[in-house]
Design a protein around this motif. Structure first.
Motif, PDB file in Angstrom:
ATOM      1  N   PHE A 232       0.841  -1.203   0.000  1.00 14.26           N
ATOM      2  CA  PHE A 232       0.000   0.000   0.000  1.00 14.26           C
ATOM      3  C   PHE A 232       0.875   1.252   0.000  1.00 14.26           C
ATOM      4  CE2 PHE A 232      -1.732   3.502   2.483  1.00 14.26           C
ATOM      5  CZ  PHE A 232      -2.891   3.781   1.772  1.00 14.26           C
ATOM      6  N   ALA A 233       1.852   1.230   0.885  1.00 10.12           N
ATOM      7  CA  ALA A 233       2.727   2.395   0.988  1.00 10.12           C
ATOM      8  C   ALA A 233       3.447   2.632  -0.341  1.00 10.12           C
ATOM      9  CB  ALA A 233       3.727   2.195   2.127  1.00 10.12           C
ATOM     10  N   LEU A 234       4.012   1.583  -0.903  1.00  9.15           N
ATOM     11  CA  LEU A 234       4.765   1.725  -2.149  1.00  9.15           C
ATOM     12  C   LEU A 234       3.893   2.271  -3.272  1.00  9.15           C
ATOM     13  CD1 LEU A 234       6.897  -1.518  -1.945  1.00  9.15           C
ATOM     14  CD2 LEU A 234       7.744   0.835  -1.862  1.00  9.15           C
ATOM     15  N   MET A 235       2.660   1.818  -3.320  1.00 10.15           N
ATOM     16  CA  MET A 235       1.752   2.286  -4.357  1.00 10.15           C
ATOM     17  C   MET A 235       1.486   3.778  -4.225  1.00 10.15           C
ATOM     18  SD  MET A 235      -0.908  -0.886  -4.220  1.00 10.15           S
ATOM     19  CE  MET A 235      -2.120  -0.291  -5.352  1.00 10.15           C
ATOM     20  N   ASN A 236       1.590   4.273  -3.002  1.00  6.77           N
ATOM     21  CA  ASN A 236       1.295   5.683  -2.782  1.00  6.77           C
ATOM     22  C   ASN A 236       2.549   6.533  -2.617  1.00  6.77           C
ATOM     23  OD1 ASN A 236      -1.772   5.999  -2.542  1.00  6.77           O
ATOM     24  ND2 ASN A 236      -1.329   4.149  -1.369  1.00  6.77           N
ATOM     25  N   LEU A 237       3.691   5.923  -2.867  1.00  2.50           N
ATOM     26  CA  LEU A 237       4.944   6.660  -2.714  1.00  2.50           C
ATOM     27  C   LEU A 237       5.711   6.715  -4.029  1.00  2.50           C
ATOM     28  CD1 LEU A 237       6.180   5.199   0.717  1.00  2.50           C
ATOM     29  CD2 LEU A 237       5.276   7.492   0.325  1.00  2.50           C
ATOM     30  N   GLU A 238       4.998   6.451  -5.114  1.00  2.54           N
ATOM     31  CA  GLU A 238       5.711   6.356  -6.384  1.00  2.54           C
ATOM     32  C   GLU A 238       6.377   7.663  -6.782  1.00  2.54           C
ATOM     33  OE1 GLU A 238       3.172   4.573  -9.265  1.00  2.54           O
ATOM     34  OE2 GLU A 238       3.446   2.570  -8.401  1.00  2.54           O
ATOM     35  N   ASP A 239       5.767   8.762  -6.411  1.00  2.00           N
ATOM     36  CA  ASP A 239       6.333  10.061  -6.758  1.00  2.00           C
ATOM     37  C   ASP A 239       7.084  10.669  -5.580  1.00  2.00           C
ATOM     38  OD1 ASP A 239       4.104  10.206  -5.198  1.00  2.00           O
ATOM     39  OD2 ASP A 239       3.371  12.074  -6.074  1.00  2.00           O
TER      40      ASP A 239
ATOM     41  N   ILE B   7      -3.227   3.658   8.322  1.00  4.29           N
ATOM     42  CA  ILE B   7      -3.372   3.521   6.865  1.00  4.29           C
ATOM     43  C   ILE B   7      -4.769   3.937   6.429  1.00  4.29           C
ATOM     44  CG2 ILE B   7      -3.551   1.812   5.005  1.00  4.29           C
ATOM     45  CD1 ILE B   7      -1.016   0.578   5.964  1.00  4.29           C
ATOM     46  N   GLU B   8      -5.757   3.545   7.192  1.00  5.92           N
ATOM     47  CA  GLU B   8      -7.129   3.932   6.843  1.00  5.92           C
ATOM     48  C   GLU B   8      -7.301   5.450   6.945  1.00  5.92           C
ATOM     49  OE1 GLU B   8      -9.184   1.949   5.391  1.00  5.92           O
ATOM     50  OE2 GLU B   8      -7.747   0.295   5.651  1.00  5.92           O
ATOM     51  N   LEU B   9      -6.739   6.023   8.008  1.00  8.65           N
ATOM     52  CA  LEU B   9      -6.866   7.475   8.192  1.00  8.65           C
ATOM     53  C   LEU B   9      -6.124   8.242   7.108  1.00  8.65           C
ATOM     54  CD1 LEU B   9      -6.231   7.586  12.063  1.00  8.65           C
ATOM     55  CD2 LEU B   9      -8.406   8.118  10.939  1.00  8.65           C
ATOM     56  N   SER B  10      -5.066   7.637   6.587  1.00  9.34           N
ATOM     57  CA  SER B  10      -4.216   8.352   5.626  1.00  9.34           C
ATOM     58  C   SER B  10      -4.808   8.389   4.224  1.00  9.34           C
ATOM     59  CB  SER B  10      -2.838   7.684   5.571  1.00  9.34           C
ATOM     60  OG  SER B  10      -2.911   6.462   4.846  1.00  9.34           O
TER      61      SER B  10
END
Length: 885
Positions: free
Chosen positions: A585-592, A652-655
């Motif tokens: 999940f984190a990686l998917m949202n840290l691509e940029d 993660i849910e809150l983010s």
RNA sequence: AGGCACGUAGCUCAGUGGGAGAGCACUUCCCUGACACGGAAGGGGUCGGCGGUUCAAUCCCGCCCGUGCCUACCA
């Protein structure tokens, strides 16, 4: 460059890949020239014949956790690995091979046999080392040692000779524990006692010159062939007239005296005891006291020798049967009772041991033990948990001299030479060709080898190069910690203490951590000789090494035995997978995202960000505290709940909304926190989960200063200071979310349905807190219309839930079932009523009010009024609902 | 015989002198864009028995019952 992670975590390739990388790169290697503070552990060397069992898995996982933790905490870590030559066990393995070829070692001769053992060791010994690597053990494998190595053998000789020179090694002819199958003496510790169903035979011995019989009882009737007396208690009135007379020993027709000795228990049996000084430890002592004859009736294989009259050549068990039959024929068998007693067995082959007269080498240990006791007493060495100190003292205080000679071939041959001319003994560090006493060259070297535990006792310093004064010794001795099971507390720990203090002038370790024993499903101790071991590698194959390690860590609470359950392992496999997916999940949202460009200190952090950073700081501090105190299970538990219940379930849910939203600065801040917390969390978890954490860590965006997570710093506290007021606000918002979810769940509101919610707050600051977090409430509680305020206008009909600071009102409209709401409210009222009752009772107790500390009193009063208030609201709510009917 | 542990939710086990916890299992609902090896909400225990200390005991003390282990020379 980003790598996509697969959807589920697959341990097998990942584990092998990283272990090879670490090892090849030398990441486990300890540098004796390092200026860092040292941390060292010597591995309890597994037997070279060993196959990894649960005990090893636990033991080494715990050591690895400590070593990885310390390495990341800035220490130069040496974890010294190696194997034990395991004298008897290994000899037995090779003898079995020979037996399969219809040979025995005597045909080969000593030299050829020992060669063959070495060959066995080259080919199939030490497989356990590879098994330890599969668990992830970060030993300094470049330094791997073997107790029969040249260097260690030199240490053994040095120690033996100097103990001899100090008068602490001597030979004596005594009764020892003899294994008729292994053909060797055993120390007291190597005999295991097991209760066995047997018989107590009562024999009638005719008194000489009389019609009377003395009845004696025995569990080993064949030993009567070696009887040289019958003893009674000196004050036993029944036998006063017989003391000094004699009996005629049946079958042997030997006249033996009737003696008096305090040892005899008048209450037991007939009060008369047959005395066999050469085959029983008590009788041996009595024999010495009364100057009796010592008749040895057995040979080395437990076969009756020429002293056994007509029974010569019979094996001891057959002789027993024959003796009893013959006694019976003579009419001298009084009776046979069933009887259970403890039979001593060889710890290597389970053969019943035989007390046997023999000349052996001993180490006088009293003086060494005294120093070892002192070292623990003074705290130079700390035993954890402390309860084991008592056991240690108990044994050390009652220690007997250590029989160190073994009549086998595989081991360190005792460096002593007998002179055939003058009869003297020469003990020497170097092989000798001439007698030190008379110069004769007519010498024979002692054929015995030393007890395996003799070399093990030197392990903490012999592995570091002693007797040379090496840099390694200077840097890493004494070791920081020894991790072991209590089953070898005496065998090994106590002896290392004695030898370390004697030869290094310092204790071998500062702390000894004694962990639980892993037992089998029946709660039985798992042991190589019992053959009831379960293969941990099967577990590793099925669940992955990380999950297995986490399970062992979580089970390693102090002072209790472990019965492993596969359900539990499955649970931790799920945990590893959870971590994996959170990372995805984190990686998917840290691509940029580029970590180097962000700085936590310069960002505006949301409620959720502050909250998770606060929880992170707490977890980091607690984990270090737990590990420092060997509370492995606590460390596992802290990290489990932080990872799963705080980071995944909440943060993660809150983010999500913050990450998906339009506001780029909010998104940036959230990315930074998400990245930082995950990155730190991986470091926190690495000692327990080395493989998966490395795999994920390497995939995270950005560059890091070190090549491997195992070289990164271990978190010790906060990443950045947080505002506790904001953290509290977040907790308040979370309470509201939980309250709404509770109503939804209890009233079966469809999960997808968005609802209207009113929040009646106690104060303006609460309103502000909720305003700041209302986005979270909207998405996590599925709310579409949120009204917040103090003393807000309340709907006529609503479901009510109460938190500490907020009344949560959900208008009934068409979505709430009146029956269900009634039931729900009744349940809530019942619950809160219990609380009210509890505190009312407590606070109406005058003694409590008079004696309890004010803080307790105040706290309880607060709880009571809150409970009363809550009950009031719920009851009003119930009334309104009932009015609808 | 002595010593040391242990007896807490159906199972495996944590834990603390101030209103009982986890994992698995169980019930209800949900394949919501990290994860069904998942999510949300629940149910479930007189913390082995009896006494004692304390304002307050699951926790400290004593005894008893049950289980396991270690040490020990009862023939």
């Amino acid at each position: 460059m980003k790598t996509e992670l697969p959807k589920g975590y697959e341990p097998s390739q990942v584990e092998q890949k990283w272990f090879d990388t670490w090892e090849q790169r030398g990441d486990f290697h300890a540098d004796e020239n390092s200026s860092k503070p040292h941390y060292s552990i010597v591995i309890p060397p597994p037997n070279v014949t060993g196959v990894l069992h649960m005990g090893h898995a636990l033991n080494n996982t715990l050591q690895d956790i400590l070593c990885r933790w310390k390495r990341m905490s800035g220490y130069e870590v040496l974890w010294m690995p190696g194997t034990d030559h395991a004298g008897i066990a290994t000899q037995n393995v090779v003898e079995k091979q020979l037996a399969a070829e219809n040979k025995d070692r005597h045909e080969l001769g000593r030299e050829a046999f020992v060669d063959r053992v070495w060959k066995w060791r080259e080919e199939s010994g030490g497989q356990i080392i590879n098994q330890l690597k599969r668990l992830g053990a970060s030993c300094d494998w470049q330094r791997e040692r073997f107790t029969m190595d040249e260097g260690l053998s030199k240490a053994v000789r040095e120690v033996f000779v100097s103990l001899y020179d100090d008068g602490l090694v001597y030979r004596d002819n005594r009764l020892i524990n003899w294994c008729p199958r292994c053909h060797t003496a055993l120390s007291d510790l190597e005999v295991e006692h097991e209760d066995k169903q047997g018989n107590l035979w009562h024999l009638r011995y005719p008194v000489k010159g009389s019609e009377r019989f003395l009845i004696v009882a025995t569990t080993r009737p064949e030993t009567m062939l070696g009887d040289t007396a019958v003893a009674v208690h000196p004050e036993d009135e029944r036998y006063q007239d017989l003391i000094g007379k004699s009996v005629l020993l049946p079958l042997m027709d030997r006249e033996i005296p009737i003696i008096a000795d305090d040892y005899v228990d008048m209450e037991f049996g007939s009060g008369a005891v047959k005395i066999t000084p050469a085959h029983d430890f008590n009788d041996f002592e009595i024999g010495k006291r009364h100057d009796l004859e010592f008749i040895n009736i057995l040979d080395e294989s437990g076969i009756i020798n020429e002293n056994g009259g007509s029974y010569v050549g019979m094996e001891r068990n057959s002789a027993r049967v024959k003796v009893v039959a013959d006694i019976d024929t003579l009419g001298l068998l009084e009776k046979v009772d069933n009887y259970t007693n403890a039979v001593g067995e060889c710890y290597r082959c389970r053969t019943t041991i035989e007390p046997y007269m023999s000349k052996q080498w001993y180490v006088s240990v009293k003086s060494l033990a005294a120093e070892a006791i002192k070292a623990v007493d003074s705290g130079q060495t700390k035993i954890v948990p402390q309860q084991w100190e008592k056991t240690y003292y108990e044994w050390m205080n009652n220690i007997q001299d250590w029989c160190v000679s073994r009549q086998i071939w595989w081991g360190h041959r005792i460096p002593a030479w007998f002179c055939d001319d003058c009869g003297e003994i020469t003990v020497s560090r170097e092989d000798v060709t001439a007698c030190k006493h008379c110069g004769s060259t007519n010498l024979r070297q002692e054929t015995d080898v030393l007890d395996t535990w003799f070399s093990s006792a030197l392990w903490p310093f012999s592995t570091m190069g002693w007797p040379e004064q090496t840099k390694t010794l200077q840097k890493f001795y004494p070791t920081s910690c020894l991790v072991t099971g209590f089953d070898i507390l005496f065998f090994w720990v106590a002896r290392m203490m004695m030898m370390g203090i004697k030869f290094m002038d310092d204790v071998p370790f500062k702390e000894v951590y004694i962990h639980a024993l892993v037992r089998d499903s029946q709660g039985q101790k798992m042991s190589k000789s019992k053959g009831n071991v379960i293969d941990p590698l099967t577990i590793v194959d099925e669940y992955g090494a990380d999950a297995f390690r986490y399970t062992l860590c979580a089970f390693a609470a102090m002072g209790r035995d472990i019965r492993l359950s596969t359900d539990r392992i499955g649970g931790y496999r799920n945990f590893v997978n959870k971590l994996w997916n959170a990372s995805r999940f984190a990686l998917m949202n840290l691509e940029d995202f580029e970590p180097a460009e962000r700085d936590l200190a310069k960002l505006t952090l949301s409620q959720a960000d502050q909250w998770i950073l606060n929880r992170y700081a707490f977890a980091a501090a607690e984990v270090n505290k737990a590990l420092a105190n060997y509370k492995f299970n606590e460390a596992a538990s802290i990290l489990y709940s932080f990872t799963w219940h705080e980071f995944c379930d909440w943060y993660i849910e809150l983010s999500k909304d913050n990450l998906y939203g339009e506001d780029l600065s909010v998104r940036n801040a959230t990315q930074t926190v998400l990245f930082s917390v995950l990155e730190g969390l991986l470091r926190m978890l690495h000692p327990i989960l080395p493989f998966v954490t490395e795999e994920i860590w390497q995939t995270l965006p950005g560059k890091r200063e070190v090549e491997s997570i195992m070289q990164a710093n271990y978190p010790t506290g906060a990443l950045i200071a947080t505002d506790s007021a904001v953290v509290n606000d977040m907790e308040l918002v979370m309470d509201v979310i939980r309250a709404i979810r509770n109503v939804r769940g209890e009233l079966d509101v469809p999960p997808g349905k968005r609802i209207k919610v009113l929040l009646d707050c106690k104060s303006e600051p609460v309103v502000a807190a909720i305003d700041a977090g209302q986005g979270y409430i909207h998405s996590l509680a599925r709310v579409e219309n949120l009204v917040v305020g103090v003393a807000i206008e309340r709907p006529e009909q609503a479901s009510t839930q109460v938190t500490d600071e907020v009344e949560v009102l959900i208008p009934l409209a068409d979505l709430i079932n009146v029956e269900e709401e009634t039931a729900r409210l009744n349940k809530e009222i019942e619950k809160i009523q219990k609380d009210v009752g509890f505190f009312e009772k407590k606070l109406s107790n005058e003694k409590f009010v008079a004696n309890a500390p004010p803080q307790v009193l105040e706290k309880d009063r607060g709880k009571l009024s809150a409970a009363i208030k809550k009950r009031e609201i719920l009851e009003q709510s119930l009334e309104k609902i009932l009015a609808l009917k």
